[in-house]
Motif scaffolding. Structure first.
Motif, PDB file in Angstrom:
ATOM      1  N   GLY A   1       0.823  -1.199   0.000  1.00  0.00           N
ATOM      2  CA  GLY A   1       0.000   0.000   0.000  1.00  0.00           C
ATOM      3  C   GLY A   1       0.855   1.246   0.000  1.00  0.00           C
ATOM      4  O   GLY A   1       1.956   1.254   0.563  1.00  0.00           O
ATOM      5  N   VAL A   2       0.354   2.310  -0.634  1.00  0.00           N
ATOM      6  CA  VAL A   2       1.122   3.551  -0.755  1.00  0.00           C
ATOM      7  C   VAL A   2       0.408   4.753  -0.140  1.00  0.00           C
ATOM      8  O   VAL A   2       0.890   5.877  -0.268  1.00  0.00           O
ATOM      9  N   TRP A   3      -0.719   4.523   0.518  1.00  0.00           N
ATOM     10  CA  TRP A   3      -1.425   5.638   1.141  1.00  0.00           C
ATOM     11  C   TRP A   3      -0.796   5.916   2.500  1.00  0.00           C
ATOM     12  O   TRP A   3      -1.172   5.337   3.514  1.00  0.00           O
ATOM     13  N   GLY A   4       0.180   6.805   2.515  1.00  0.00           N
ATOM     14  CA  GLY A   4       0.862   7.148   3.745  1.00  0.00           C
ATOM     15  C   GLY A   4       2.108   7.962   3.450  1.00  0.00           C
ATOM     16  O   GLY A   4       2.401   8.319   2.307  1.00  0.00           O
ATOM     17  N   GLU A   5       2.850   8.269   4.501  1.00  0.00           N
ATOM     18  CA  GLU A   5       4.065   9.075   4.356  1.00  0.00           C
ATOM     19  C   GLU A   5       5.217   8.265   3.779  1.00  0.00           C
ATOM     20  O   GLU A   5       6.096   8.806   3.107  1.00  0.00           O
ATOM     21  N   GLU A   6       5.232   6.960   4.063  1.00  0.00           N
ATOM     22  CA  GLU A   6       6.240   6.066   3.520  1.00  0.00           C
ATOM     23  C   GLU A   6       5.556   4.769   3.089  1.00  0.00           C
ATOM     24  O   GLU A   6       4.444   4.472   3.520  1.00  0.00           O
ATOM     25  N   ALA A   7       6.259   4.005   2.263  1.00  0.00           N
ATOM     26  CA  ALA A   7       5.689   2.735   1.797  1.00  0.00           C
ATOM     27  C   ALA A   7       6.803   1.778   1.431  1.00  0.00           C
ATOM     28  O   ALA A   7       7.895   2.201   1.015  1.00  0.00           O
ATOM     29  N   ILE A   8       6.531   0.510   1.600  1.00  0.00           N
ATOM     30  CA  ILE A   8       7.390  -0.545   1.070  1.00  0.00           C
ATOM     31  C   ILE A   8       6.657  -1.176  -0.097  1.00  0.00           C
ATOM     32  O   ILE A   8       5.488  -1.567   0.028  1.00  0.00           O
ATOM     33  N   VAL A   9       7.336  -1.245  -1.226  1.00  0.00           N
ATOM     34  CA  VAL A   9       6.724  -1.784  -2.450  1.00  0.00           C
ATOM     35  C   VAL A   9       7.711  -2.709  -3.141  1.00  0.00           C
ATOM     36  O   VAL A   9       8.928  -2.594  -2.945  1.00  0.00           O
ATOM     37  N   PRO A  10       7.243  -3.636  -3.954  1.00  0.00           N
ATOM     38  CA  PRO A  10       8.169  -4.485  -4.716  1.00  0.00           C
ATOM     39  C   PRO A  10       8.894  -3.673  -5.776  1.00  0.00           C
ATOM     40  O   PRO A  10       8.305  -2.817  -6.441  1.00  0.00           O
ATOM     41  N   ALA A  11      10.185  -3.941  -5.925  1.00  0.00           N
ATOM     42  CA  ALA A  11      10.980  -3.187  -6.896  1.00  0.00           C
ATOM     43  C   ALA A  11      10.467  -3.360  -8.317  1.00  0.00           C
ATOM     44  O   ALA A  11      10.598  -2.446  -9.141  1.00  0.00           O
ATOM     45  N   HIS A  12       9.848  -4.516  -8.605  1.00  0.00           N
ATOM     46  CA  HIS A  12       9.343  -4.723  -9.970  1.00  0.00           C
ATOM     47  C   HIS A  12       8.178  -3.794 -10.307  1.00  0.00           C
ATOM     48  O   HIS A  12       7.797  -3.671 -11.473  1.00  0.00           O
TER      49      HIS A  12
END
Length: 328
Positions: A98-109
């Motif tokens: 998830g990206v709703w926030g001040e920071e996020a962890i996402v897959p590099a792909h």
């Protein structure tokens, strides 16, 4: 600690709530980013409300389109460095990241370099809309002498489809329910605008095309109106259904398609990004279009992160023309 939205129950925009969370270090193949802008999508609103056809495990993170700066890299991540400006492509299932926030962890792909020359708000408004609308180019192969019917034309995907059709030399026919947005759509590049609750679409399309019909129709709504769209097609035309906003059964328009040898097919942008060669090819075209100014994200309204509930409500109000963006 970072301010993050997690969904604990489904419903309207009021169910969104912030939590202060210490995100872990990114795992193998993951990246941690400082989120600077978030692009909202209809699929997220339907997911939040419990009306999207994917499984939901609560609590979960929300959102899958954003732009920001890389803070940390997990093991095995190549091609990116800390400090890079990136866009998050929705290449993961809603709720898993998830990206709703001040920071996020996402897959590099799911990352691409933020397009040069765009603001971060614009960089958060690129990939879902242009990859989705790319069906007109890659599958329908629209070009000079063709017409493309674009339903829900004031949406971000609708405007992307208008731009891509125009760039290809085709005639864009924007569909909107009433004439209230007609002038704005023409100003944003629509060659023709049809108010579908006020006019006969088939009649207008035949007038515009000299009775040839449209090469394709691009529809996120579905429902029984597909018979009208199919009746507006040219010989061997294509009716794309890329959403179910009507939330009613979408029948197969057999006879209008059969009489013209036309086809009716489903479409989602993941058809492109799940295929490496198609994904690279579409990226090249979209980056080129952005660099040349032939493609340009249209932002309807910008909200702050604290206003994300209001932003969701605005998205669902159908007032917008273009992308609804939240800045962090």
């Amino acid at each position: 600690m970072a301010k993050i939205i997690r969904l604990h129950r489904q419903g309207g925009p009021e169910v969104l709530q912030f939590e202060e969370i210490e995100l872990p270090a990114p795992g193998a193949g993951e990246v941690r980013i400082k989120v600077e802008a978030i692009g909202l999508n209809r699929s997220e609103a339907m997911y939040r409300a419990g009306r999207y056809p994917v499984p939901v495990t609560l609590p979960c993170f929300m959102g899958y389109e954003a732009a920001g700066t890389i803070l940390a890299l997990g093991d095995g991540v190549e091609g990116f460095t800390v400090g890079d400006k990136v866009s998050v492509v929705p290449k993961f299932q809603l709720g898993t990241y998830g990206v709703w926030g001040e920071e996020a962890i996402v897959p590099a792909h799911a990352l691409l370099p933020a397009p040069e020359g765009l603001s971060m708000a614009e960089a958060a408004s690129v990939w879902m809309q242009y990859f989705t609308a790319f069906a007109l180019i890659e599958v329908a192969n629209v070009g000079i002498g063709d017409a493309a019917i674009i339903r829900a034309a004031s949406s971000s995907v609708g405007l992307a489809a208008i731009q891509l059709a125009n760039w290809a030399g085709a005639t864009s026919i924007a569909c909107t329910r009433t004439s209230a947005k007609a002038d704005a759509l023409k100003a944003l590049g629509a060659a023709h605008v049809v108010a579908t609750e006020e006019e006969d679409l088939v009649e207008r399309v035949m007038q515009i095309t000299g009775d040839k019909g449209a090469r394709c129709a691009f529809d996120p709504v579905g429902g029984p109106y597909v018979f009208t769209l199919a009746s507006s097609l040219a010989e061997r035309g294509i009716l794309f259904i890329y959403g179910g906003l009507s939330e009613t059964e979408t029948p197969y328009a057999h006879w209008p398609c059969a009489m013209k040898g036309a086809s009716m097919r489903g479409w989602v942008a993941s058809e492109i990004w799940n295929n490496p060669e198609r994904y690279k090819r579409a990226q090249r075209v979209i980056y080129q279009g952005l660099a040349e100014g032939r493609l340009k994200p249209v932002i309807s309204k910008v909200f702050s992160l604290d206003q994300i509930g209001e932003a969701n409500a605005y998205l669902e109000s159908n007032q917008q023309i273009g992308k609804v963006v939240v800045t962090v």
